[in-house]
Design a protein around this motif. Structure first.
Motif, PDB file in Angstrom:
ATOM      1  N   LEU A 279      41.348  33.380  43.525  1.00  5.07           N
ATOM      2  CA  LEU A 279      40.207  33.728  42.688  1.00  5.07           C
ATOM      3  C   LEU A 279      39.343  34.812  43.495  1.00  5.07           C
ATOM      4  O   LEU A 279      38.770  35.522  42.830  1.00  5.07           O
ATOM      5  CB  LEU A 279      39.411  32.422  42.546  1.00  5.07           C
ATOM      6  CG  LEU A 279      37.888  32.693  41.878  1.00  5.07           C
ATOM      7  CD1 LEU A 279      38.342  32.979  40.308  1.00  5.07           C
ATOM      8  CD2 LEU A 279      37.112  31.131  41.812  1.00  5.07           C
ATOM      9  N   ALA A 280      39.436  34.708  44.897  1.00  8.77           N
ATOM     10  CA  ALA A 280      38.671  35.650  45.760  1.00  8.77           C
ATOM     11  C   ALA A 280      39.403  37.027  45.484  1.00  8.77           C
ATOM     12  O   ALA A 280      38.502  38.100  45.388  1.00  8.77           O
ATOM     13  CB  ALA A 280      38.602  35.202  47.128  1.00  8.77           C
ATOM     14  N   LEU A 281      40.818  37.141  45.265  1.00  9.39           N
ATOM     15  CA  LEU A 281      41.240  38.532  45.169  1.00  9.39           C
ATOM     16  C   LEU A 281      40.938  38.994  43.667  1.00  9.39           C
ATOM     17  O   LEU A 281      40.789  40.354  43.759  1.00  9.39           O
ATOM     18  CB  LEU A 281      42.862  38.406  45.250  1.00  9.39           C
ATOM     19  CG  LEU A 281      43.816  39.478  44.774  1.00  9.39           C
ATOM     20  CD1 LEU A 281      43.438  40.555  45.571  1.00  9.39           C
ATOM     21  CD2 LEU A 281      45.082  39.040  44.563  1.00  9.39           C
ATOM     22  N   ALA A 282      40.483  38.372  42.782  1.00 11.62           N
ATOM     23  CA  ALA A 282      40.310  38.938  41.464  1.00 11.62           C
ATOM     24  C   ALA A 282      38.831  39.503  41.575  1.00 11.62           C
ATOM     25  O   ALA A 282      38.512  40.262  41.022  1.00 11.62           O
ATOM     26  CB  ALA A 282      40.388  37.676  40.282  1.00 11.62           C
ATOM     27  N   GLY A 283      37.960  38.624  42.443  1.00 12.05           N
ATOM     28  CA  GLY A 283      36.641  38.855  42.286  1.00 12.05           C
ATOM     29  C   GLY A 283      36.576  40.302  43.126  1.00 12.05           C
ATOM     30  O   GLY A 283      36.019  41.098  42.884  1.00 12.05           O
ATOM     31  N   ALA A 304      46.119  36.709  38.660  1.00 14.79           N
ATOM     32  CA  ALA A 304      45.337  36.173  39.892  1.00 14.79           C
ATOM     33  C   ALA A 304      44.528  34.885  39.469  1.00 14.79           C
ATOM     34  O   ALA A 304      44.315  34.002  40.162  1.00 14.79           O
ATOM     35  CB  ALA A 304      44.559  37.192  40.805  1.00 14.79           C
ATOM     36  N   VAL A 305      43.701  35.049  38.189  1.00 17.31           N
ATOM     37  CA  VAL A 305      42.752  34.119  37.890  1.00 17.31           C
ATOM     38  C   VAL A 305      43.566  32.887  37.406  1.00 17.31           C
ATOM     39  O   VAL A 305      43.375  31.688  37.571  1.00 17.31           O
ATOM     40  CB  VAL A 305      41.713  34.645  36.971  1.00 17.31           C
ATOM     41  CG1 VAL A 305      40.953  33.643  36.266  1.00 17.31           C
ATOM     42  CG2 VAL A 305      40.756  35.792  37.777  1.00 17.31           C
ATOM     43  N   LEU A 349      54.633  38.229  44.775  1.00 20.56           N
ATOM     44  CA  LEU A 349      55.612  39.236  44.361  1.00 20.56           C
ATOM     45  C   LEU A 349      55.089  40.133  43.627  1.00 20.56           C
ATOM     46  O   LEU A 349      55.305  41.260  43.141  1.00 20.56           O
ATOM     47  CB  LEU A 349      56.897  38.422  44.152  1.00 20.56           C
ATOM     48  CG  LEU A 349      58.118  39.616  43.738  1.00 20.56           C
ATOM     49  CD1 LEU A 349      58.521  40.582  44.632  1.00 20.56           C
ATOM     50  CD2 LEU A 349      59.405  38.920  43.354  1.00 20.56           C
ATOM     51  N   ARG A 350      54.656  39.683  42.263  1.00 23.46           N
ATOM     52  CA  ARG A 350      54.119  40.212  41.223  1.00 23.46           C
ATOM     53  C   ARG A 350      53.019  41.040  41.333  1.00 23.46           C
ATOM     54  O   ARG A 350      52.839  42.162  40.897  1.00 23.46           O
ATOM     55  CB  ARG A 350      53.784  39.159  39.986  1.00 23.46           C
ATOM     56  CG  ARG A 350      53.499  39.883  38.798  1.00 23.46           C
ATOM     57  CD  ARG A 350      53.098  38.760  37.769  1.00 23.46           C
ATOM     58  NE  ARG A 350      53.032  39.423  36.617  1.00 23.46           N
ATOM     59  CZ  ARG A 350      53.145  38.632  35.382  1.00 23.46           C
ATOM     60  NH1 ARG A 350      53.362  37.308  35.102  1.00 23.46           N
ATOM     61  NH2 ARG A 350      52.606  39.470  34.300  1.00 23.46           N
ATOM     62  N   VAL A 351      51.837  40.493  41.827  1.00 17.48           N
ATOM     63  CA  VAL A 351      50.716  40.972  42.210  1.00 17.48           C
ATOM     64  C   VAL A 351      50.845  42.084  43.371  1.00 17.48           C
ATOM     65  O   VAL A 351      50.285  43.170  43.069  1.00 17.48           O
ATOM     66  CB  VAL A 351      49.555  40.044  42.441  1.00 17.48           C
ATOM     67  CG1 VAL A 351      48.135  40.791  42.639  1.00 17.48           C
ATOM     68  CG2 VAL A 351      49.282  39.121  41.074  1.00 17.48           C
ATOM     69  N   PHE A 352      51.177  41.800  44.479  1.00 15.20           N
ATOM     70  CA  PHE A 352      51.100  42.690  45.701  1.00 15.20           C
ATOM     71  C   PHE A 352      52.130  43.831  45.478  1.00 15.20           C
ATOM     72  O   PHE A 352      51.956  45.026  45.863  1.00 15.20           O
ATOM     73  CB  PHE A 352      51.062  41.906  46.783  1.00 15.20           C
ATOM     74  CG  PHE A 352      50.043  41.291  47.076  1.00 15.20           C
ATOM     75  CD1 PHE A 352      48.797  41.741  47.629  1.00 15.20           C
ATOM     76  CD2 PHE A 352      49.701  39.750  46.893  1.00 15.20           C
ATOM     77  CE1 PHE A 352      47.698  40.974  48.020  1.00 15.20           C
ATOM     78  CE2 PHE A 352      48.696  38.973  47.222  1.00 15.20           C
ATOM     79  CZ  PHE A 352      47.456  39.684  47.974  1.00 15.20           C
TER      80      PHE A 352
END
Length: 520
Positions: A279-283, A304-305, A349-352
């Motif tokens: 959640l911190a990454l999405a923010g 991410a959320v 793997l998907r996001v970063f």
């Protein structure tokens, strides 16, 4: 006393054994009633599960991977199907069970039905109307909770329900899903944050903790509303508010203290902390990049959320919430931890690598592993629940009978001790109770001493004392004082006339109350 003349405790034990089948039957009746109650809630959970499977199937279509079912409508309803059809039905079901009654079940029923109708070829307006009605019913549930007991947690959860209703209305009005994303995010984030506040109250919160929490909730709601009119400033405000809310949760949540434990508490704490990180990454992405409606940044924020935060929270709370809803056990299983690890590692793997570094292979592989992790957790939870239920059916009556045996033994021991206390003697342990001594045989009447003098008529006993037949004459006041009731023992029971007061040699000693009194 029993018919054989034994102690009454034996009869008590027999009576308890005779009543045990009735008590076992009552226990079984209560258990069956609870399971029937849980069975009536299964259709709601089944609807949520079908929405989840359909959403995962749509994810395969969006990843350009082979899918069991393909259709033109699936990709367009993927997000709403998972947020309102799956997660919304679960939230409404849990709230309906907590409130009690029948009418609260309208909310999960409408949300589940609306999600399922999204998969059919009916007019899209019909399922959208059902979703609006389900969100409105969820808001009504929180109003009812508020009338019972207002709290800051209900403020957050009610604000989340209002955001769900606003998003459903905007979707009914024709707004596309990327523009609805802040509303859908706020619905689940505020709902989960309110639940975490309820659990944080177990610990001693600082006086300023709840006002700070409410400030974060207000900032999230303001950012969501601002994204409609001023997308850029509203998205920046929403990102900053989410970061502030994450900081509050990390500071006050009990997850940090549970991380050093083992078993289910450790699993729950790990899922919670990992979800806060996503959640911190999405923010942060919203705060840095501003509004995004497509592309890799949009994919990173969405998953991410809803995967990193929401699905991780579902995994963390499932072993606690689902047994309360379905009245079925759901013990923690190591495979649940495997599913959680797989979810978060595949999401990295998907996001970063896939989204932020624009690597299509990593994006597709990570997405496929995301789906595998969710399915693994669902299958593990269902299997563990079924096995625990069957094991409980086999051992439940045996455990109940064992508890009844222990209770009967305890009641019998208490009954023996009570009789000892009534007789004035100290309680004797069962191990120290030996066979009762045989009573001394009474001597024959003609065995009295031949030289016993004839004392003549028995004088009257002193006031307050019954006459004792066959006893020697009481002393006169001149020869002996009256007996002292505090120092002199109680009068002995009268022996048979003409018998000797001395016991027969070889028999048990006579109590002090049977000895002849001597004058002082």
């Amino acid at each position: 006393m029993t018919p054989g003349g034994g102690p009454a405790v034996d009869g008590t034990a027999v009576d308890g054994a005779a009543d045990r089948p009735a008590r076992g039957a009552a226990h079984g009746t209560t258990d069956r009633a609870a399971r029937r109650t849980g069975a009536r809630r299964v259709p709601f959970l089944l609807a949520a599960g079908l929405c989840l499977l359909a959403g995962l199937d749509a994810a395969l279509v969006l990843l350009d991977l082979p899918a069991p079912v393909t259709g033109d409508r699936l990709p367009s309803v993927h997000g709403v199907l998972l947020v309102l059809g799956f997660a919304g039905t679960l939230v409404a079901l849990e709230r309906a069970v907590a409130l009690g009654g029948r009418w609260p079940c309208v909310a999960p029923g409408l949300l589940g039905a609306g999600g399922l109708l999204l998969l059919t070829p009916v007019d899209p307006v019909v399922p959208r109307l059902l979703l609006v009605a389900g969100c409105a019913a969820l808001v009504a549930l929180y109003v009812r909770f508020w009338r019972r007991q207002p709290s800051a947690a209900l403020v957050a959860q009610g604000a989340g329900a209002v955001c769900a209703l606003g998003g459903a209305l905007l979707w009914l009005g024709g707004l596309d899903v990327p523009r609805l994303l802040p509303w859908l995010v706020a619905f689940l984030v505020l709902t989960i944050a309110g639940e975490r506040l309820e659990l944080a109250r177990v610990a001693a919160l600082a006086p300023a903790a709840e006002p700070a929490f409410l400030a974060c909730v207000a900032a999230v709601a303001a950012g969501v509303a601002a994204t409609l009119m001023w997308p850029a400033p509203g998205t920046l405000l929403l990102g900053a508010a989410l970061l502030a809310l994450v900081a509050w949760l990390l500071l006050h949540d009990v997850a940090r203290r549970l991380l050093r434990s083992s078993g289910l508490p450790r699993f729950t704490a790990g899922c919670l902390l990992a979800g806060y990180g996503w959640l911190a990454l999405a923010g942060t992405l919203w705060l840095v990049t501003g509004p995004v409606t497509d592309g890799t940044r949009y994919d990173a924020v969405v998953h991410a959320v809803f995967l990193g935060f929401v699905m991780s929270m579902i995994m963390a709370h499932a072993p606690v919430i689902l047994p309360a809803v379905l009245r079925r056990p759901l013990p923690h299983h190591p495979a649940m931890s495997v599913a959680a690890w797989l979810l978060h590692l595949s999401l990295v793997l998907r996001v970063f690598l896939g989204d932020l570094r624009d690597t299509e292979t990593a994006w597709r592989l990570g997405g496929a592993l995301n789906i595998a992790a969710v399915l693994l957790f669902a299958v593990t939870a269902a299997t563990a629940s079924v096995r625990a239920t069957r094991s409980g059916n086999r051992t439940g009556l045996e455990d109940h009978a064992r508890r009844e045996d222990d209770r009967d033994e305890r009641d019998g021991r208490d009954g023996r001790d009570g009789r000892d206390r009534t007789s004035g003697a100290a309680p004797v342990p069962d191990s120290a109770r030996g066979p009762a001594p045989a009573p001394a045989p009474a001597p024959e009447a003609d065995s009295a001493p031949a030289s016993a003098p004839d004392t003549g008529p028995v004088p009257a006993s002193p006031p307050g004392r019954a006459p004792v037949p066959g006893s020697p004459p009481a002393p006169t006041p001149a020869s002996a004082p009256d007996p002292d009731p505090e120092t002199d023992p109680a009068p002995a029971p009268a022996p048979t006339p003409g018998t000797a007061p001395t016991p027969t040699p070889g028999t048990a000693p006579t109590p002090d109350t049977d000895r002849p009194r001597t004058s002082r």
